[in-house]
Structure formats: C-alpha cells, structure tokens
Design a protein around this motif. Structure first.
Motif, short mmCIF file in Angstrom:
data_model
loop_
_atom_site.label_atom_id
_atom_site.label_comp_id
_atom_site.label_asym_id
_atom_site.label_seq_id
_atom_site.Cartn_x
_atom_site.Cartn_y
_atom_site.Cartn_z
N VAL A 219 0.86 -1.18 0.00
CA VAL A 219 0.00 0.00 0.00
C VAL A 219 0.90 1.23 0.00
CG1 VAL A 219 -1.76 1.31 1.23
CG2 VAL A 219 -1.85 -1.19 1.23
N GLU A 220 0.63 2.12 -0.94
CA GLU A 220 1.39 3.38 -1.03
C GLU A 220 0.47 4.55 -0.71
OE1 GLU A 220 4.58 2.11 -4.55
OE2 GLU A 220 3.11 3.69 -4.88
N ARG A 221 1.03 5.51 0.00
CA ARG A 221 0.29 6.72 0.35
C ARG A 221 1.23 7.91 0.12
NH1 ARG A 221 -4.05 7.06 3.93
NH2 ARG A 221 -3.58 4.93 4.57
N HIS A 222 0.79 8.87 -0.69
CA HIS A 222 1.63 10.03 -1.02
C HIS A 222 0.84 11.32 -0.86
CE1 HIS A 222 4.81 7.51 -2.77
NE2 HIS A 222 3.86 6.84 -3.39
N ALA A 223 1.52 12.34 -0.38
CA ALA A 223 0.95 13.69 -0.33
C ALA A 223 1.73 14.66 -1.19
CB ALA A 223 0.91 14.19 1.12
N ALA A 224 2.99 14.40 -1.40
CA ALA A 224 3.84 15.30 -2.19
C ALA A 224 3.67 15.03 -3.68
CB ALA A 224 5.30 15.13 -1.78
N ALA A 225 4.29 15.90 -4.49
CA ALA A 225 4.15 15.80 -5.95
C ALA A 225 5.13 14.82 -6.57
CB ALA A 225 4.34 17.18 -6.57
N GLU A 226 6.03 14.28 -5.80
CA GLU A 226 7.04 13.36 -6.35
C GLU A 226 6.38 12.15 -7.00
OE1 GLU A 226 10.96 10.78 -4.92
OE2 GLU A 226 9.83 12.01 -3.48
N GLY A 227 6.72 11.89 -8.25
CA GLY A 227 6.18 10.76 -8.98
C GLY A 227 4.75 10.94 -9.42
N LEU A 228 4.22 12.16 -9.34
CA LEU A 228 2.80 12.36 -9.61
C LEU A 228 2.43 12.09 -11.06
CD1 LEU A 228 0.01 13.26 -8.72
CD2 LEU A 228 0.69 15.64 -9.12
N GLN A 229 3.24 12.52 -12.01
CA GLN A 229 2.88 12.32 -13.41
C GLN A 229 2.77 10.85 -13.77
OE1 GLN A 229 1.81 14.83 -15.34
NE2 GLN A 229 2.08 16.01 -13.45
N ASP A 230 3.68 10.04 -13.26
CA ASP A 230 3.58 8.60 -13.50
C ASP A 230 2.32 8.03 -12.84
OD1 ASP A 230 5.91 8.60 -14.96
OD2 ASP A 230 7.17 7.98 -13.26
N TRP A 231 2.00 8.52 -11.65
CA TRP A 231 0.82 8.05 -10.92
C TRP A 231 -0.44 8.40 -11.70
CZ3 TRP A 231 -3.76 9.27 -8.58
CH2 TRP A 231 -4.21 8.45 -7.53
N ILE A 232 -0.50 9.61 -12.24
CA ILE A 232 -1.65 10.03 -13.04
C ILE A 232 -1.82 9.13 -14.25
CG2 ILE A 232 -2.50 11.87 -14.56
CD1 ILE A 232 -1.32 13.87 -12.52
N ALA A 233 -0.73 8.84 -14.93
CA ALA A 233 -0.80 7.98 -16.11
C ALA A 233 -1.29 6.58 -15.73
CB ALA A 233 0.57 7.89 -16.78
N GLU A 234 -0.82 6.07 -14.60
CA GLU A 234 -1.28 4.75 -14.15
C GLU A 234 -2.77 4.78 -13.83
OE1 GLU A 234 2.43 2.55 -11.93
OE2 GLU A 234 1.47 4.21 -10.86
N LEU A 274 -3.57 17.38 -1.77
CA LEU A 274 -3.74 16.08 -2.39
C LEU A 274 -3.20 14.96 -1.51
CD1 LEU A 274 -4.52 14.45 -4.95
CD2 LEU A 274 -2.18 14.78 -5.76
N GLU A 275 -3.98 13.88 -1.41
CA GLU A 275 -3.50 12.62 -0.87
C GLU A 275 -3.89 11.53 -1.87
OE1 GLU A 275 -3.46 10.51 3.38
OE2 GLU A 275 -5.46 10.58 2.49
N ARG A 276 -2.95 10.68 -2.22
CA ARG A 276 -3.23 9.61 -3.17
C ARG A 276 -2.75 8.27 -2.60
NH1 ARG A 276 1.81 9.86 -6.43
NH2 ARG A 276 2.88 11.76 -5.75
N LEU A 277 -3.59 7.28 -2.79
CA LEU A 277 -3.30 5.95 -2.29
C LEU A 277 -3.30 4.97 -3.45
CD1 LEU A 277 -4.61 7.49 0.23
CD2 LEU A 277 -5.20 5.21 1.07
#
Length: 385
Positions: A219-234, A274-277
C-alpha cells in the motif's frame, strides 16, 4: 477524526450588517487568474467557513480552461475593503434540463461535486445577500438562480435559509438526496468493526491473504508531488481498462477530462491539498484513489481498480486503508462524492451527507411571478422548500 462537529448543531454567525455591507462583483476568469487575485483566493480558501475544493483556484481555473462553458462564466467575488471574503463561479446556461429556460447557476461540471461557495467566517449572511442583490439588479435573461449539488447542512446553508426568510424570497428544492460520508470519533479499527459484520471482516481478511499469495502486496500513500505524473498515467490507464472505458466515460476517453485530471491533481499537490493511495501487486497498481484534503474536510475525488482482480475486492481493501482519515486530528469528516446508493462505498462509510439542488427567485416582480409559476409546474406533487 478528533473534534467531529455535529452539523445539526452548527449555528451561523455573521459579523456584517446591511449598512455598508460589501457588495458582490462579477469578474472574468482571466481577471481571476491574475497573481493578485490568486493570492486573495488562496487566503480565502484557508479562511472559508466550509471547504469546497472544487471552487479552489487549482481546480476551478483548469476547469474553466478545459470546458467550453467558461466562455459564458464569471466569478462572483465579494470584497470587504481589500479582502476577498466570498467567491462562487457562475454561468448563465440557456437551457434548464433540456428546456429553453435561461438562468444563472453555480458553475459545475460532471467532475465537480459541490457548489457550496467559499465564504470567510462571519460573512455567510452578507455573501448571500450580496449575491442575490447583484442578480436582482442585473439578472440579464436569467429567470432564476440554480444551485446544484449544494450541501444542505452547515453554516452556509443555514445562512442562505436565513437570508431567504428575511427577504421573503421564494425558493424551491428541486432535488434532494444523500451520499456516503465518513464522520466519527471512532478510530479506524473500531469504525470498521461497527460498519461491517465479523463475518464480512473475516471474508475481507481472507481476500487480502489470497491476494498477497498472488505476489508482493503493498500500500502506497503520497501527499507530495514526487512521482505524480507517472501516478496520473497509471490511474488513467487503470480506469480506462474497466467498464468506464468500455462505456466511453473514463477520464482518458476525452482530452478535456484527461487534461483536467492531470492539472487538478498537480495543482492540488502544489497547494498541499492532495493525498493519493495505491494498492500494488508486484508494483502494478490494482486499486488507486485520490483525495482532496481541505481541513476540516476531505473530498474523495476519484477511485479505480483492476477488474481482473475483482474477486479479491481490491477497491474495498484500499478503502479500508483510507479509513486512516479517522485518525487525523485535522480532519472531522470526509465526503465520498459518490452517487447515492453506491454499492461499494456505502458498505464501509456509514454516515450520510445531505445534498440538494435549489432554485431561487431573482429580479423584479414579473420575473419572480413567472419563476413561481414555472416551479409550481416542475414540482407538482413534490414538497417545496
């Protein structure tokens, strides 16, 4: 969720008086995007009586840029001196649910789920009075004001009701429903125990165990923008691979929704909203979700899961991880933004947020009489507000 408020007990206060009350101005989207206004807008977001991420600049401005309707849209802005104290994007649609009835409306689109204005604490009454006075003086061709997806409880709604009563202004609730909400003083573990039977929790543990046997489950949980573009594409790929993609309603199916999703998430990350899981199997995402974090509330914006793993309930497993919101001291509630009766989220989020769509009279006596007649026809057989 420490300090969870009882919405029924919240009573709006208003330090402004009618004399010398700040008026509402209508400004263009271009003017709203200027650095000076953005600074004021950001300050208002942090001082709002009730949060609404869909009217924060990082979401509203990309929305206006990517949807054709922005050509007829304006921003209703209320200032007290140099301070911005209220804001709501407005449009003037020529049609009302398919009928040729021009009106003014809080501006939303299919991926925005709340029309509650941003209002600084203490200005709730003043904002509604100023907005309605402004529309009375310059209604244009609009027959009435339409407020879709408006939260029915809390300071903002109570202030609107008070202003309508004070001015004897006719209004109608044309639609009302509720959607899943998370609001409890219980911690995540205790809440899950109360929300689901022991048998169902045991089944979910079994599904998680079987899923972990398929590979490395993380399980991954992110609040920062690091790796965001790849996450969006996924995320876009994951959603498009399912039933939404087949029906043509996935974000990736249209350029403007794909661009809005990318811009909004980038803006939310930059604003600290933003929080993304993600639930990953051998590094591959099988369930993902994006939350907009606007203390004291959270809005669950989008979620997707890999339907090839549906037998393991990956979306529900990720929502169990999302219950960690209950343990945050800065968060009192979360809005699912889901359709009423959503089969998955209502199995785990047990509270409800009441949402209404309201129509309000504006303009002079003749316009109001015509509006009243139209509403009598539309709501025949229904209760009026």
């Amino acid at each position: 969720m420490a300090g969870t408020p009882s919405m029924a007990d919240i009573r709006p206060t208003d330090s402004r008086t009618r004399r010398g009350e700040p008026s509402v101005r209508l400004i263009s989207a271009a003017d709203a995007a200027t650095p000076d206004f953005r600074t004021q807008w950001d300050a208002l977001c942090n001082d709002a009586a009730e949060p609404n991420p869909f009217f924060e600049p990082w979401f509203t401005l990309p929305s206006l840029a990517h949807f054709e309707a922005h050509k007829a849209s304006t921003i209703a802005a209320q200032f007290d001196g140099d301070r911005l104290v209220g804001l709501m994007p407005l449009s003037r649609p020529p049609r009302y649910y398919g009928y040729l009835v021009p009106h003014c409306a809080a501006w939303l689109h299919d991926n925005a789920f709340c029309s509650g204005p941003l209002i600084a604490r203490g200005y709730e009454h003043a904002f509604w009075r100023g907005l309605l006075d402004r529309l009375d003086s310059a209604p244009g061709r609009s027959l009435f004001l339409h407020l879709p997806e408006l939260p029915a409880d809390g300071r903002t709604a109570r202030a609107l009701d008070a202003v309508l009563a004070e001015t004897d202004r006719y209004s109608v609730t044309v639609d009302e429903g509720s959607r899943a909400m998370l609001s409890s003083d219980l911690d995540a573990e205790a809440y899950l125990s109360q929300a689901m039977s022991a048998k169902k929790r045991k089944e979910l543990r079994r599904q998680r165990k079987r899923l972990s046997e398929e590979g490395s489950l993380t399980v991954e949980r992110h609040a920062a923008a690091e790796g965001l573009q790849d996450w969006i594409a996924e995320f876009l790929g994951l959603e498009a691979a399912g039933w939404k993609g087949e029906r043509g309603s996935a974000l990736a199916n249209a350029q403007r929704t794909r661009a809005l999703f990318a811009d909004a998430l980038a803006g939310a990350a930059s604003a600290g909203r933003l929080e993304r899981l993600a639930l990953r199997l051998d590094g591959k995402p099988i369930a993902m979700l994006a939350n907009f974090v606007t203390p004291p509330g959270v809005f669950s914006f989008k979620t997707a899961f890999d339907e090839a793993y549906a037998r393991f309930s990956p979306g529900l497993l990720l929502q169990i991880e999302n219950l960690d919101l209950l343990d945050r001291s800065d968060i009192a509630w979360a809005d699912s933004c889901a359709a009423p009766g959503h089969s998955m989220i209502e199995r785990i989020w047990r509270e409800k947020r009441r949402i209404t769509s309201r129509n309000i009279a504006i303009g002079g006596p003749l316009r109001r009489a015509l509006f009243r007649a139209m509403m009598a026809y539309e709501t025949r057989g229904k209760d009026k507000a």
